[in-house]
Design a protein around this motif. Structure first.
Motif, PDB file in Angstrom:
ATOM      1  N   ALA A 183       0.824  -1.167  -0.014  1.00 30.58           N
ATOM      2  CA  ALA A 183       0.041   0.119   0.003  1.00 30.58           C
ATOM      3  C   ALA A 183       0.925   1.211  -0.233  1.00 30.58           C
ATOM      4  CB  ALA A 183      -0.948  -0.080   1.176  1.00 30.58           C
ATOM      5  N   GLN A 184       0.226   2.379  -0.271  1.00 33.24           N
ATOM      6  CA  GLN A 184       0.914   3.563  -0.350  1.00 33.24           C
ATOM      7  C   GLN A 184       0.426   4.887   0.666  1.00 33.24           C
ATOM      8  OE1 GLN A 184       0.334   5.031  -4.550  1.00 33.24           O
ATOM      9  NE2 GLN A 184       1.571   3.336  -5.241  1.00 33.24           N
ATOM     10  N   ASP A 185      -0.840   4.558   0.853  1.00 33.54           N
ATOM     11  CA  ASP A 185      -1.355   5.551   1.917  1.00 33.54           C
ATOM     12  C   ASP A 185      -1.964   4.765   3.263  1.00 33.54           C
ATOM     13  OD1 ASP A 185      -2.704   7.351   3.425  1.00 33.54           O
ATOM     14  OD2 ASP A 185      -3.435   8.491   1.243  1.00 33.54           O
ATOM     15  N   GLN A 186      -1.324   4.687   4.488  1.00 34.82           N
ATOM     16  CA  GLN A 186      -1.845   4.142   5.592  1.00 34.82           C
ATOM     17  C   GLN A 186      -3.567   4.628   5.725  1.00 34.82           C
ATOM     18  OE1 GLN A 186       1.156   4.081   8.531  1.00 34.82           O
ATOM     19  NE2 GLN A 186      -0.337   3.595  10.109  1.00 34.82           N
ATOM     20  N   ASP A 187      -3.676   6.002   5.651  1.00 40.61           N
ATOM     21  CA  ASP A 187      -4.692   6.704   6.189  1.00 40.61           C
ATOM     22  C   ASP A 187      -5.979   6.214   5.341  1.00 40.61           C
ATOM     23  OD1 ASP A 187      -3.549   7.942   8.020  1.00 40.61           O
ATOM     24  OD2 ASP A 187      -3.099   9.866   6.763  1.00 40.61           O
ATOM     25  N   LYS A 188      -5.855   5.335   4.154  1.00 39.17           N
ATOM     26  CA  LYS A 188      -7.138   5.123   3.209  1.00 39.17           C
ATOM     27  C   LYS A 188      -7.250   3.408   3.538  1.00 39.17           C
ATOM     28  CE  LYS A 188      -6.803   8.932   0.032  1.00 39.17           C
ATOM     29  NZ  LYS A 188      -6.172   9.216  -1.266  1.00 39.17           N
ATOM     30  N   ILE A 189      -6.636   2.977   4.523  1.00 37.81           N
ATOM     31  CA  ILE A 189      -6.785   1.397   4.620  1.00 37.81           C
ATOM     32  C   ILE A 189      -7.708   1.192   5.644  1.00 37.81           C
ATOM     33  CG2 ILE A 189      -5.625  -0.684   5.028  1.00 37.81           C
ATOM     34  CD1 ILE A 189      -2.986   0.671   4.090  1.00 37.81           C
ATOM     35  N   LEU A 190      -8.602   0.359   5.522  1.00 36.99           N
ATOM     36  CA  LEU A 190      -9.447   0.077   6.699  1.00 36.99           C
ATOM     37  C   LEU A 190      -8.757  -0.158   7.956  1.00 36.99           C
ATOM     38  CD1 LEU A 190     -11.865  -2.598   5.123  1.00 36.99           C
ATOM     39  CD2 LEU A 190     -12.479  -0.296   5.983  1.00 36.99           C
ATOM     40  N   ASN A 191      -9.163   0.405   9.023  1.00 39.82           N
ATOM     41  CA  ASN A 191      -8.285   0.195  10.560  1.00 39.82           C
ATOM     42  C   ASN A 191      -8.282  -1.064  10.815  1.00 39.82           C
ATOM     43  OD1 ASN A 191      -7.168   2.611  11.202  1.00 39.82           O
ATOM     44  ND2 ASN A 191      -9.227   3.530  11.968  1.00 39.82           N
ATOM     45  N   THR A 192      -9.490  -1.689  10.690  1.00 33.87           N
ATOM     46  CA  THR A 192      -9.518  -3.169  10.964  1.00 33.87           C
ATOM     47  C   THR A 192      -8.645  -4.154  10.342  1.00 33.87           C
ATOM     48  OG1 THR A 192     -11.427  -3.256   9.448  1.00 33.87           O
ATOM     49  CG2 THR A 192     -12.134  -3.242  11.791  1.00 33.87           C
ATOM     50  N   ILE A 193      -8.401  -3.800   9.286  1.00 24.58           N
ATOM     51  CA  ILE A 193      -7.242  -4.541   8.519  1.00 24.58           C
ATOM     52  C   ILE A 193      -5.753  -4.131   9.061  1.00 24.58           C
ATOM     53  CG2 ILE A 193      -6.058  -4.916   6.110  1.00 24.58           C
ATOM     54  CD1 ILE A 193      -8.860  -5.278   4.803  1.00 24.58           C
ATOM     55  N   LEU A 194      -5.637  -2.877   8.899  1.00 31.58           N
ATOM     56  CA  LEU A 194      -4.483  -2.182   9.311  1.00 31.58           C
ATOM     57  C   LEU A 194      -3.651  -2.736  10.672  1.00 31.58           C
ATOM     58  CD1 LEU A 194      -2.496  -0.089   8.210  1.00 31.58           C
ATOM     59  CD2 LEU A 194      -3.630   1.662   9.667  1.00 31.58           C
ATOM     60  N   SER A 195      -4.691  -2.905  11.493  1.00 36.59           N
ATOM     61  CA  SER A 195      -4.346  -3.170  12.975  1.00 36.59           C
ATOM     62  C   SER A 195      -4.030  -4.714  12.992  1.00 36.59           C
ATOM     63  CB  SER A 195      -5.440  -2.923  13.915  1.00 36.59           C
ATOM     64  OG  SER A 195      -6.574  -3.746  13.601  1.00 36.59           O
ATOM     65  N   ARG A 196      -4.202  -5.420  12.045  1.00 35.92           N
ATOM     66  CA  ARG A 196      -4.183  -7.073  12.031  1.00 35.92           C
ATOM     67  C   ARG A 196      -2.956  -7.345  11.147  1.00 35.92           C
ATOM     68  NH1 ARG A 196      -9.378  -6.011  12.930  1.00 35.92           N
ATOM     69  NH2 ARG A 196     -10.563  -7.850  14.120  1.00 35.92           N
ATOM     70  N   CYS A 197      -2.463  -6.307  10.655  1.00 32.47           N
ATOM     71  CA  CYS A 197      -1.090  -6.763   9.864  1.00 32.47           C
ATOM     72  C   CYS A 197       0.251  -6.374  10.076  1.00 32.47           C
ATOM     73  CB  CYS A 197      -1.233  -6.045   8.393  1.00 32.47           C
ATOM     74  SG  CYS A 197      -2.492  -6.593   7.393  1.00 32.47           S
ATOM     75  N   GLN A 198       1.334  -6.998  10.072  1.00 28.02           N
ATOM     76  CA  GLN A 198       2.635  -6.584  10.497  1.00 28.02           C
ATOM     77  C   GLN A 198       3.194  -5.513   9.595  1.00 28.02           C
ATOM     78  OE1 GLN A 198       5.201  -9.692  12.424  1.00 28.02           O
ATOM     79  NE2 GLN A 198       7.020  -8.640  11.097  1.00 28.02           N
ATOM     80  N   LEU A 199       3.678  -4.322   9.954  1.00 26.90           N
ATOM     81  CA  LEU A 199       3.723  -3.406   9.307  1.00 26.90           C
ATOM     82  C   LEU A 199       5.334  -3.177   8.876  1.00 26.90           C
ATOM     83  CD1 LEU A 199       2.850  -0.722   7.810  1.00 26.90           C
ATOM     84  CD2 LEU A 199       3.154   0.544  10.171  1.00 26.90           C
ATOM     85  N   MET A 200       5.660  -3.061   7.661  1.00 30.05           N
ATOM     86  CA  MET A 200       7.033  -2.760   7.182  1.00 30.05           C
ATOM     87  C   MET A 200       6.924  -1.612   6.202  1.00 30.05           C
ATOM     88  SD  MET A 200       9.957  -4.794   5.055  1.00 30.05           S
ATOM     89  CE  MET A 200       9.865  -6.646   5.840  1.00 30.05           C
ATOM     90  N   LYS A 201       7.638  -0.712   6.701  1.00 33.44           N
ATOM     91  CA  LYS A 201       7.786   0.706   6.109  1.00 33.44           C
ATOM     92  C   LYS A 201       8.848   0.868   5.334  1.00 33.44           C
ATOM     93  CE  LYS A 201       5.114   3.981   9.137  1.00 33.44           C
ATOM     94  NZ  LYS A 201       4.983   4.890   9.716  1.00 33.44           N
ATOM     95  N   PHE A 202       8.538   1.437   4.054  1.00 31.60           N
ATOM     96  CA  PHE A 202       9.480   1.532   2.910  1.00 31.60           C
ATOM     97  C   PHE A 202       9.798   3.140   2.616  1.00 31.60           C
ATOM     98  CE2 PHE A 202      10.117  -2.411   0.711  1.00 31.60           C
ATOM     99  CZ  PHE A 202       9.088  -3.163   1.478  1.00 31.60           C
ATOM    100  N   LEU A 203      10.949   3.561   3.066  1.00 31.62           N
ATOM    101  CA  LEU A 203      11.279   4.958   2.823  1.00 31.62           C
ATOM    102  C   LEU A 203      11.474   5.169   1.434  1.00 31.62           C
ATOM    103  CD1 LEU A 203      13.754   5.548   5.749  1.00 31.62           C
ATOM    104  CD2 LEU A 203      11.234   6.461   5.763  1.00 31.62           C
ATOM    105  N   PRO A 204      11.301   6.621   1.047  1.00 36.53           N
ATOM    106  CA  PRO A 204      11.479   6.867  -0.351  1.00 36.53           C
ATOM    107  C   PRO A 204      13.038   6.639  -0.622  1.00 36.53           C
ATOM    108  CG  PRO A 204      10.116   8.720   0.569  1.00 36.53           C
ATOM    109  CD  PRO A 204      10.725   7.661   1.752  1.00 36.53           C
ATOM    110  N   PHE A 205      13.469   6.513  -1.907  1.00 30.47           N
ATOM    111  CA  PHE A 205      15.031   6.432  -2.008  1.00 30.47           C
ATOM    112  C   PHE A 205      15.536   7.579  -1.838  1.00 30.47           C
ATOM    113  CE2 PHE A 205      12.992   3.072  -4.645  1.00 30.47           C
ATOM    114  CZ  PHE A 205      14.201   2.123  -4.519  1.00 30.47           C
ATOM    115  N   SER A 206      16.779   7.821  -1.371  1.00 31.12           N
ATOM    116  CA  SER A 206      17.278   9.346  -1.377  1.00 31.12           C
ATOM    117  C   SER A 206      17.905   9.748  -2.547  1.00 31.12           C
ATOM    118  CB  SER A 206      18.655   8.887  -0.167  1.00 31.12           C
ATOM    119  OG  SER A 206      19.697   8.286  -0.817  1.00 31.12           O
ATOM    120  N   GLU A 207      18.033  10.994  -2.599  1.00 34.49           N
ATOM    121  CA  GLU A 207      18.600  11.799  -3.857  1.00 34.49           C
ATOM    122  C   GLU A 207      19.946  11.157  -4.336  1.00 34.49           C
ATOM    123  OE1 GLU A 207      16.854  16.329  -3.486  1.00 34.49           O
ATOM    124  OE2 GLU A 207      19.264  16.063  -3.969  1.00 34.49           O
TER     125      GLU A 207
END
Ligand SMILES: [Zn+2]
Length: 392
Positions: free
Chosen positions: A188-212
């Motif tokens: 996913a790209q936008d955490q705020d647009k994901i159903l909370n019920t689903i979000l809370s049940r997933c293990q989160l791995m964040k991907f940062l943007p690439f650096s310049e």
């Protein structure tokens, strides 16, 4: 997809590799990262690594029977779900991702760094918002409840769960109590647009943007792009590998030289030179026109910092620093703000499919007026714009 085909992301790759080699793959994960962060590509490489029968230390082998299927995205136990629109032959409520698998495989095998906009174009969804519907959720539950075909794990990669409405709650039980050897990877790209019920049940791995710096190196090493231009492009790419590849596709223009040339033409105000510049720019694709303008805004941002502290040229390339020195005599802070406003407007109107030639001409004149301290810019620009309309 190989991990090796995804630039950088060492921390994320290591975490994934360990999950597999230590046999502790979470049942439901969310790979969260902005467009162009490489999260979908990582999910695909991950799936290949899970199924590979002859893994190397840090990648799938690409040659075993499973790799031959996963790398083509045709392994029967590797499932995909993504937003779609109505298919040509079915009602919307009966259409699912399976009806668009050919397009899905095609776009991913071409490059898994595509954007949502690219996907909309691929499935002809420019005017309709794609989504993931109820039938899709019911199908997912059914598919994952079957015995696996290969006697191995079942993996579902769901791309853009943001487009899953309330029907996504049907998947909760599956996420909470998955069947053995079933792994869900939500990309996913936008955490705020994901159903909370689903979000809370997933293990989160964040991907940062690439650096310049990463993007610059990637352009130099993988695309053989000159260092000066690579640095300019890396600034416009805003950490997105998708945008970077788009920039490469658009050709390597020396934007700082072009920008300086444009300002020179604006300042001089010679009608013939202006028309020659405008004719050249409108011959580029719209994307390239907008990229050049975005680069100009990035350059002015760096120029503004440089005006405040001239000793610091860290954000500029050598050419840009030399352009900045030449511009100093004619562009002060007030003019800079006005010029940026004109450029922002130009981007706005170009994106709305206005008449490109008229917009470029009017704004080239407007910038010339700002540079020469004229106040009647809008009147002049309108007259010139009307003339251009007649010429077309
Ligand atoms: Zn393999």
């Amino acid at each position: 997809m190989f991990f090796a085909d995804i630039p950088y992301k060492a921390a994320e790759k290591n975490r994934i590799l360990l999950q597999v080699t230590e046999d502790r793959i979470p049942h439901a994960q969310l790979f969260l990262g902005r467009e162009g962060s490489g999260n979908l590509a990582l999910a695909l490489a991950y799936a290949s690594f899970i199924y590979c029968l002859n893994r190397t230390e840090n990648d799938s082998c690409g040659a075993c029977p499973n790799c031959k299927l996963t790398h083509k995205l045709i392994h029967p136990d590797l499932h995909f779900s993504f937003p779609v629109v109505k298919s040509d032959v079915k009602k919307r409520e009966e259409t699912t991702s399976d009806d668009f698998l050919t397009q899905w495989r095609h776009i991913n095998l071409h490059s898994p760094f595509f954007t949502f906009h690219d996907w909309q174009q691929t499935i002809n969804a420019q005017s309709v918002k794609p989504n993931i519907n109820t039938k899709e959720c019911v199908d997912i539950i059914q598919k994952l409840s079957f015995q696996s075909f290969s006697d191995g794990p079942k993996v579902l990669i769901m791309w853009m769960p943001e487009y899953l409405g309330k029907e996504g709650n049907k998947l909760l039980k599956l996420i909470e109590e998955p069947t053995d050897d079933t792994y869900l990877i939500l990309v996913a790209q936008d955490q705020d647009k994901i159903l909370n019920t689903i979000l809370s049940r997933c293990q989160l791995m964040k991907f940062l943007p690439f650096s310049e710096e990463e993007i610059k190196k990637y352009l130099i090493e993988k695309h053989d792009i000159d260092e000066e231009i690579a640095q300019q492009l890396s600034r416009v790419a805003e950490g997105s590998i998708s945008k970077t590849l788009d920039l490469v596709k658009g050709g390597e223009k020396n934007n700082s030289a072009l920008l300086f040339d444009w300002l020179r033409v604006c300042y001089k105000g010679d009608a013939e030179e202006m028309m020659a510049f405008v004719n050249e720019t409108v011959s580029w694709s719209l994307d390239n026109q907008v990229r050049f303008l975005e680069y100009s805004l990035h350059f002015f941002e760096a120029y503004f910092s440089w005006m405040l502290s001239p000793d610091i040229t860290g954000q500029m390339t050598e050419t840009e620093a030399s352009v900045a020195s030449k511009m100093k005599a004619i562009i002060d802070r007030e003019k800079l703000e006005l010029i940026c406003k004109v450029i922002n407007n130009l981007i706005f109107y170009l994106n709305r499919n206005g008449n490109h030639k008229v917009n470029w001409t009017a704004d080239t004149i407007a910038i010339g007026d700002i540079l020469r301290n004229k106040t009647q810019s809008s009147t002049n620009s309108l007259i010139f714009a009307s003339e251009s309309l007649l010429i077309q």
